[in-house]
Design a protein around this motif. Structure first.
Motif, PDB file in Angstrom:
ATOM      1  N   ARG A 143     -32.943 -22.937  -4.937  1.00 17.44           N
ATOM      2  CA  ARG A 143     -32.072 -23.374  -3.918  1.00 17.44           C
ATOM      3  C   ARG A 143     -30.603 -23.291  -4.312  1.00 17.44           C
ATOM      4  O   ARG A 143     -29.754 -22.776  -3.616  1.00 17.44           O
ATOM      5  N   CYS A 144     -30.305 -23.579  -5.732  1.00 18.78           N
ATOM      6  CA  CYS A 144     -29.051 -23.278  -6.063  1.00 18.78           C
ATOM      7  C   CYS A 144     -28.663 -21.860  -6.980  1.00 18.78           C
ATOM      8  O   CYS A 144     -27.645 -21.785  -7.375  1.00 18.78           O
ATOM      9  N   ALA A 145     -29.642 -20.929  -6.773  1.00 19.67           N
ATOM     10  CA  ALA A 145     -29.700 -19.835  -7.394  1.00 19.67           C
ATOM     11  C   ALA A 145     -28.412 -19.096  -7.111  1.00 19.67           C
ATOM     12  O   ALA A 145     -27.555 -18.147  -7.850  1.00 19.67           O
ATOM     13  N   PRO A 146     -28.082 -18.918  -5.758  1.00 16.60           N
ATOM     14  CA  PRO A 146     -26.898 -18.060  -5.384  1.00 16.60           C
ATOM     15  C   PRO A 146     -25.521 -18.787  -6.006  1.00 16.60           C
ATOM     16  O   PRO A 146     -24.554 -17.979  -6.309  1.00 16.60           O
ATOM     17  N   LEU A 147     -25.574 -19.953  -6.227  1.00 17.41           N
ATOM     18  CA  LEU A 147     -24.364 -20.544  -6.854  1.00 17.41           C
ATOM     19  C   LEU A 147     -24.161 -20.299  -8.270  1.00 17.41           C
ATOM     20  O   LEU A 147     -23.182 -19.609  -8.869  1.00 17.41           O
ATOM     21  N   LEU A 148     -25.367 -20.303  -8.831  1.00 19.80           N
ATOM     22  CA  LEU A 148     -25.540 -19.691 -10.413  1.00 19.80           C
ATOM     23  C   LEU A 148     -25.187 -18.087 -10.434  1.00 19.80           C
ATOM     24  O   LEU A 148     -24.588 -17.817 -11.497  1.00 19.80           O
ATOM     25  N   ASP A 149     -25.611 -17.635  -9.609  1.00 19.54           N
ATOM     26  CA  ASP A 149     -25.412 -16.054  -9.573  1.00 19.54           C
ATOM     27  C   ASP A 149     -24.050 -15.768  -9.587  1.00 19.54           C
ATOM     28  O   ASP A 149     -23.340 -14.868 -10.111  1.00 19.54           O
ATOM     29  N   LEU A 150     -23.413 -16.744  -8.509  1.00 18.55           N
ATOM     30  CA  LEU A 150     -21.988 -16.261  -8.538  1.00 18.55           C
ATOM     31  C   LEU A 150     -21.052 -16.586  -9.654  1.00 18.55           C
ATOM     32  O   LEU A 150     -20.051 -15.754 -10.076  1.00 18.55           O
ATOM     33  N   LEU A 151     -21.461 -17.697 -10.556  1.00 17.54           N
ATOM     34  CA  LEU A 151     -20.837 -18.036 -11.756  1.00 17.54           C
ATOM     35  C   LEU A 151     -21.058 -17.009 -12.959  1.00 17.54           C
ATOM     36  O   LEU A 151     -20.166 -16.594 -13.467  1.00 17.54           O
ATOM     37  N   ALA A 152     -22.163 -16.398 -12.855  1.00 19.41           N
ATOM     38  CA  ALA A 152     -22.521 -15.198 -13.782  1.00 19.41           C
ATOM     39  C   ALA A 152     -21.759 -14.105 -13.289  1.00 19.41           C
ATOM     40  O   ALA A 152     -21.340 -13.268 -14.196  1.00 19.41           O
ATOM     41  N   ASP A 153     -21.848 -13.828 -12.320  1.00 18.27           N
ATOM     42  CA  ASP A 153     -20.972 -12.670 -11.816  1.00 18.27           C
ATOM     43  C   ASP A 153     -19.615 -12.693 -12.037  1.00 18.27           C
ATOM     44  O   ASP A 153     -18.677 -11.763 -12.514  1.00 18.27           O
ATOM     45  N   ARG A 154     -18.973 -13.789 -11.974  1.00 15.48           N
ATOM     46  CA  ARG A 154     -17.602 -14.047 -12.228  1.00 15.48           C
ATOM     47  C   ARG A 154     -17.404 -14.529 -13.742  1.00 15.48           C
ATOM     48  O   ARG A 154     -16.281 -14.803 -14.377  1.00 15.48           O
ATOM     49  N   ASP A 155     -18.454 -14.578 -14.850  1.00 19.06           N
ATOM     50  CA  ASP A 155     -18.408 -14.995 -15.969  1.00 19.06           C
ATOM     51  C   ASP A 155     -17.613 -16.363 -16.163  1.00 19.06           C
ATOM     52  O   ASP A 155     -16.974 -16.637 -17.143  1.00 19.06           O
ATOM     53  N   LEU A 156     -18.093 -17.391 -15.510  1.00 20.25           N
ATOM     54  CA  LEU A 156     -17.569 -18.768 -15.497  1.00 20.25           C
ATOM     55  C   LEU A 156     -18.716 -19.666 -15.823  1.00 20.25           C
ATOM     56  O   LEU A 156     -19.833 -19.483 -15.171  1.00 20.25           O
TER      57      LEU A 156
END
Length: 301
Positions: A143-156
């Motif tokens: 469920r939270c994968a889109p949020l974690l993908d966002l962090l990974a993409d931004r290196d945060l």
């Protein structure tokens, strides 16, 4: 980067007003906090005085103190229409806090909105905090994968903090902090290993309160998981020290190495340690307060 505290709480005027505008938990009646799963709690206004807290942080020698939304309130679990005013109020003021404060962004986990979270991160937040009970199993990670993908993409980085303790019934006031909060962190630690890391191989993550001491269960994990439990230490996984002392921190350092530990206080609910290195020496103090937070927040060596 100077000394860092990765875990503090500070309720600003807009957030307090948003809580007082509600009539269902979580809400504030004056300074009395009502949540769905815990007894009413008398909040100290002085604990959330921005000027006083800023002075305290400077006096503590902090160059950066990261504020996080109080996930046990349950804001992130509210329906989007209820969560949005609270989240907006938190982000609005947190983005404008004076030095030495910075902040973690927050996000609803019942109705995932990666676009809204991206807009918040654009304001300069250090990373994203999510409640541990939203990341306690495979379904939560999906469920939270889109949020974690966002962090990974931004290196945060991701900061995992205990979420609400619900359905407890009569218990001592200290029970939530000692039982469900710890259990949530324990579950989130192993869930990230099983479900989070395979999908997000580059994500940096920090677990509050030494991950509920889950890293100390390595021997039992080896006994039950066998070959699956072995492998190199994960250099992008960190634990913070809030509410723990020398015995627990030394044990965590033995299990994970000193490079995995960062300083966190959970202030105003707890304080920074009297001995910054928790009795492990000056090198450990520098690692916990400066070098390790730098790697967590920036990925830099």
């Amino acid at each position: 980067m100077t000394h860092v505290d990765v875990h503090q709480h500070l309720w600003t005027g807009s957030f307090v007003a948003a809580l007082r505008a509600r009539t269902e938990p979580p809400f504030l009646d004056g300074w009395t906090l009502h949540t769905a799963g815990e007894p009413p709690y008398e909040v100290s206004p002085a604990d959330h005085d921005v000027a006083g807290r800023s002075e305290r942080a400077v006096a503590d020698g902090l160059g950066l103190a990261l504020i996080s939304l109080s996930s046990p309130l349950g804001v992130e679990w509210l329906p989007a229409g209820e969560a949005r005013p609270l989240l907006d109020a938190y982000h609005q003021d947190a983005a404008e806090l004076p030095r030495p404060f910075g902040a973690w962004a927050a996000a609803g986990v019942r109705d995932i909105d990666a676009k809204a979270t991206a807009d918040c991160l654009d304001l300069g937040f250090a990373g994203l905090q999510l409640p541990a009970n939203a990341l306690a199993d495979a379904a939560g990670h999906a469920r939270c994968a889109p949020l974690l993908d966002l962090l990974a993409d931004r290196d945060l980085p991701l900061f995992i903090h205990p979420g609400p303790a619900t359905g407890l019934g009569p218990r001592p006031g200290w029970w939530p902090a000692m039982v469900p909060y710890v259990q949530q962190m324990h579950a989130a630690w192993f869930a990230f290993r099983a479900f989070g890391r395979p999908r997000h191989p580059r994500l940096r993550v920090c677990f509050a309160l030494l991950a509920g001491l889950a890293p100390l269960h390595g021997e039992r994990f080896t006994a039950r998981a066998g070959a699956e439990a072995h492998g190199e230490a994960d250099p992008d996984v960190f634990v913070e020290t809030s509410s723990y002392g020398p015995r627990a921190v030394e044990s965590a350092a033995r299990a994970l190495g000193t490079a995995a530990i960062v300083q966190g206080s959970d202030h105003p609910y707890a304080d920074l340690p009297r001995t910054p290195g928790f009795g492990l020496g000056e090198a450990a103090a520098h690692a916990f307060r400066t070098a390790n937070p730098r790697r967590l927040l920036t990925g830099g060596a």
